[in-house]
Design an enzyme around this catalytic site. Structure first.
Site, mmCIF file in Angstrom:
data_model
loop_
_atom_site.group_PDB
_atom_site.id
_atom_site.type_symbol
_atom_site.label_atom_id
_atom_site.label_comp_id
_atom_site.label_asym_id
_atom_site.label_seq_id
_atom_site.Cartn_x
_atom_site.Cartn_y
_atom_site.Cartn_z
ATOM 1 N N GLY A 6 0.848 -1.188 0.000
ATOM 2 C CA GLY A 6 0.000 0.000 0.000
ATOM 3 C C GLY A 6 0.882 1.237 0.000
ATOM 4 O O GLY A 6 2.024 1.204 -0.457
ATOM 5 N N HIS B 61 6.464 1.913 19.096
ATOM 6 C CA HIS B 61 5.444 2.381 18.145
ATOM 7 C C HIS B 61 5.657 3.863 17.824
ATOM 8 O O HIS B 61 4.776 4.703 18.038
ATOM 9 C CB HIS B 61 4.035 2.148 18.688
ATOM 10 C CG HIS B 61 2.992 2.131 17.592
ATOM 11 N ND1 HIS B 61 1.783 1.490 17.725
ATOM 12 C CD2 HIS B 61 2.988 2.663 16.335
ATOM 13 C CE1 HIS B 61 1.068 1.636 16.618
ATOM 14 N NE2 HIS B 61 1.787 2.349 15.758
#
Length: 325
Positions: free
Chosen positions: A160, A291
């Site tokens: 993507g 993260h």
């Protein structure tokens, strides 16, 4: 447009709040940089008749939150790409618009993916520890030797926007091949010389580096496990900046300890955060970051502004850029 009340579940960068205030919105914040407890979210959003909720990926937005908010709640905007923390079925029933912030962190996450790949491949974690521990000695031919991307085979699971961004950044390193696996073959893959593999296993058997950039779905959940690690090269390195749940972490720990594969770089985990005593945290051949793929001011400022713009668009009965439902 009249005055609207917006509840924000975290202190966020200035562009979003400033935009909302310019558009006649009255803001109330959870005054902390930490995630708001669910019970506090329920209590606080019930304190006033809020028209919008601007939330984070860490906030569970369920029926209890919506019940407390009341029927005037028009829009829930999450300052994230992911929206699995929001009960979309409840939102549909109540005709609440849900928006996210797509596309705004593509470059920062793609950059972070390449950083993790290089850190893991070149054993930077071990090198830093050696310096801190005073173990750095004179040059030795085989000490802390790693692997280079040049002439390697790089695989991308999910081509993507982020996967494409990774391929674009990897290409100048001179890999021998870039392979990708996705639900379908995509036309833009040729722009980065990426070759489609219909079966994930066909790609895994060939790669020196695997970059996981896909979403978490029932089809991708724990798709990387001992069965798939076992068919990879024992020097292969896995980098995950997609979703933690794509990898079975118990299997990964065993695979890394037993050198079934060579190493892993993880910016997303399951659970998140990993407990500090989790085996993966202390393995030499595993780099774990908290993260932080979108942790750039450019990205976070734009995420804040995009979430705010989506709220204002919903108030104006326009289609928000990040419309989910």
């Amino acid at each position: 447009m009249g005055t609207y009340k917006v509840y924000v579940t975290r202190f966020i960068p200035k562009p979003g709040p400033e935009f909302l205030k310019k558009n006649n919105c009255e803001l109330t914040f959870w005054e902390s940089d930490e995630a708001i407890p669910h019970s506090e979210l329920v209590k606080n959003i019930g304190a006033k008749k809020y028209d919008a909720l601007l939330c984070m990926l860490t906030d569970q937005v369920d029926a209890a939150v919506m019940d407390a908010a009341g029927p005037q709640l028009k829009v829930i905007a999450t300052m994230s790409v992911g929206y699995e923390h929001i009960d979309l079925d409840e939102c549909k029933k109540r005709k609440i618009t849900v928006t996210n912030t797509p596309n705004v962190s593509t470059d920062s996450v793609a950059e972070c993916t390449v950083v993790l790949l290089l850190m893991t491949a070149r054993r930077i974690k071990e090198g830093l520890k050696a310096v801190r521990d005073g173990l750095q000695r004179e040059w030795r031919p085989t000490w802390l030797t790693g692997f280079q991307v040049t002439n390697s085979v790089v695989g991308i699971f999910g081509l993507g926007r982020i996967g494409y961004g990774v391929a674009k950044r990897i290409l100048p390193f001179g890999p021998s091949k870039i392979l990708y696996h996705d639900v379908v073959e995509v036309s833009y893959a040729k722009d980065v010389q990426a070759i489609y593999c219909q079966k994930l296993e066909d790609m895994l058997m060939q790669v020196d580096f695997l970059c996981i950039c896909c979403n978490l779905t029932p089809q991708t959940s724990h798709r990387l496990c001992m069965a798939t690690f076992s068919i990879m090269k024992n020097t292969a390195i896995i980098v995950n900046t997609g979703r933690g749940g794509v990898i079975n972490h118990d299997d990964l720990a065993v695979a890394l300890e037993n050198r079934v594969i060579g190493g892993a770089g993880l910016d997303v985990t399951e659970p998140e955060p990993l407990p500090k005593d989790h085996p993966l945290v202390n393995l030499k051949n595993c780099v774990v970051t908290p993260h932080m793929g979108s942790n750039t001011w450019d990205s976070r400022n734009l995420m804040s502004l995009t979430a705010a713009e989506c709220i204002v668009s919903a108030f104006k009965n326009e289609k928000p850029m990040g419309l989910v439902v």
